[in-house]
Design an enzyme around this catalytic site. Sequence first.
Site, PDB file in Angstrom:
ATOM      1  N   MET A   1      -1.409  13.188 -14.080  1.00  0.00           N
ATOM      2  CA  MET A   1      -0.764  11.936 -13.710  1.00  0.00           C
ATOM      3  C   MET A   1      -0.130  11.324 -14.956  1.00  0.00           C
ATOM      4  SD  MET A   1      -3.675  10.171 -11.270  1.00  0.00           S
ATOM      5  CE  MET A   1      -4.825  10.074 -12.634  1.00  0.00           C
TER       6      MET A   1
ATOM      7  N   GLU B   1       5.782  15.668  -5.679  1.00  0.00           N
ATOM      8  CA  GLU B   1       4.408  15.590  -5.130  1.00  0.00           C
ATOM      9  C   GLU B   1       4.053  16.876  -4.384  1.00  0.00           C
ATOM     10  OE1 GLU B   1       2.716  13.253  -6.178  1.00  0.00           O
ATOM     11  OE2 GLU B   1       4.081  11.596  -6.602  1.00  0.00           O
ATOM     12  N   ALA B   2       4.409  18.002  -4.978  1.00  0.00           N
ATOM     13  CA  ALA B   2       4.247  19.289  -4.304  1.00  0.00           C
ATOM     14  C   ALA B   2       2.785  19.695  -4.147  1.00  0.00           C
ATOM     15  CB  ALA B   2       5.006  20.370  -5.070  1.00  0.00           C
TER      16      ALA B   2
ATOM     17  N   CYS C   1       2.656  11.764 -16.585  1.00  0.00           N
ATOM     18  CA  CYS C   1       3.313  12.562 -17.635  1.00  0.00           C
ATOM     19  C   CYS C   1       4.805  12.728 -17.369  1.00  0.00           C
ATOM     20  CB  CYS C   1       2.641  13.923 -17.780  1.00  0.00           C
ATOM     21  SG  CYS C   1       2.908  15.047 -16.397  1.00  0.00           S
ATOM     22  N   GLY C   2       5.353  12.004 -16.382  1.00  0.00           N
ATOM     23  CA  GLY C   2       6.801  11.993 -16.204  1.00  0.00           C
ATOM     24  C   GLY C   2       7.359  13.001 -15.219  1.00  0.00           C
ATOM     25  N   LYS C   3       6.546  13.485 -14.283  1.00  0.00           N
ATOM     26  CA  LYS C   3       7.033  14.486 -13.325  1.00  0.00           C
ATOM     27  C   LYS C   3       8.152  13.935 -12.447  1.00  0.00           C
ATOM     28  CE  LYS C   3       2.967  15.109 -11.578  1.00  0.00           C
ATOM     29  NZ  LYS C   3       2.275  14.171 -12.497  1.00  0.00           N
ATOM     30  N   SER C   4       7.940  12.752 -11.872  1.00  0.00           N
ATOM     31  CA  SER C   4       8.954  12.182 -10.990  1.00  0.00           C
ATOM     32  C   SER C   4      10.207  11.786 -11.756  1.00  0.00           C
ATOM     33  CB  SER C   4       8.381  10.973 -10.235  1.00  0.00           C
ATOM     34  OG  SER C   4       7.334  11.370  -9.373  1.00  0.00           O
TER      35      SER C   4
END
Length: 259
Positions: free
Chosen positions: A11, A87-88, A13-16
């Site tokens: 959570m 959100e895979a 860490c900039g995925k989105s």
Amino acid sequence: MAELVFFSGTMDCGKSTLALQMDHNHRARGRGGVRFSCNDRAGDSTISSRLGLRTDAVEVLDSTDFWDEVVARRTNGLRVDYLICDEAQFYSPLQVEQLARVVDEMEVDVFAFGITSDFRTRLFPGSQRLIELADKVQVLQVEALCWCGRRATQNARTVDGIMVVEGDQVMVGDVAPQNTGDDTAHVEDTLPLETVPVQDTLPMDTAPAQVVGYETLCRRHYMRRVTAHAANLMAGEDQPLPFDIDACLWPGAGAVRRS
């Protein structure tokens, strides 16, 4: 050749943020794509970043078939060169296999973004299948940090500030600062704040709500179950360092320190 790429990380860490940036870059070069998300912190049919970026997306349901989604759009004359799948971790293994088929048979690039493991350090089924099938698995370079300053590698769930390792795998949440007297504490705020009624102690209509939260921890503090809240309380009680006790079992771990 088209590829299935899985971008993973903890959570915060900039995925989105990366998902939205990649979508922008591909669209800027004239490519057509579809954005998908599931259980985003901002609500259904949305991809949102904690930096404030936000855009619409197609909500992934249990009934969603990615093959049919692409076929339907191309049948109607829409260009589909790539898919952004945020959100895979919440996708089913079957849906991940559909994404792989879209890549192999339709030459559509798929960029999937998600958390690898849950608060119990167990792989999400969707993430596990992505690791098994993806052409590339990339760990995001933006490091989330533990309260101690080390790189955070684990997602921890807390109840009233106490770390827990049992419960439902999926409980959608966010890590947003909360004013609890602990500057580094984080709580969940994606949906209306998740609450868990206290059973067998008070009638249901009078049971106090327990606050369910999340934070990222380094492996050392995850294994010792020392959250930011617990560490702050221990420091106030002159506990020796390093912490050699289980924060969940420490009598004062559930209390809020008063000044």
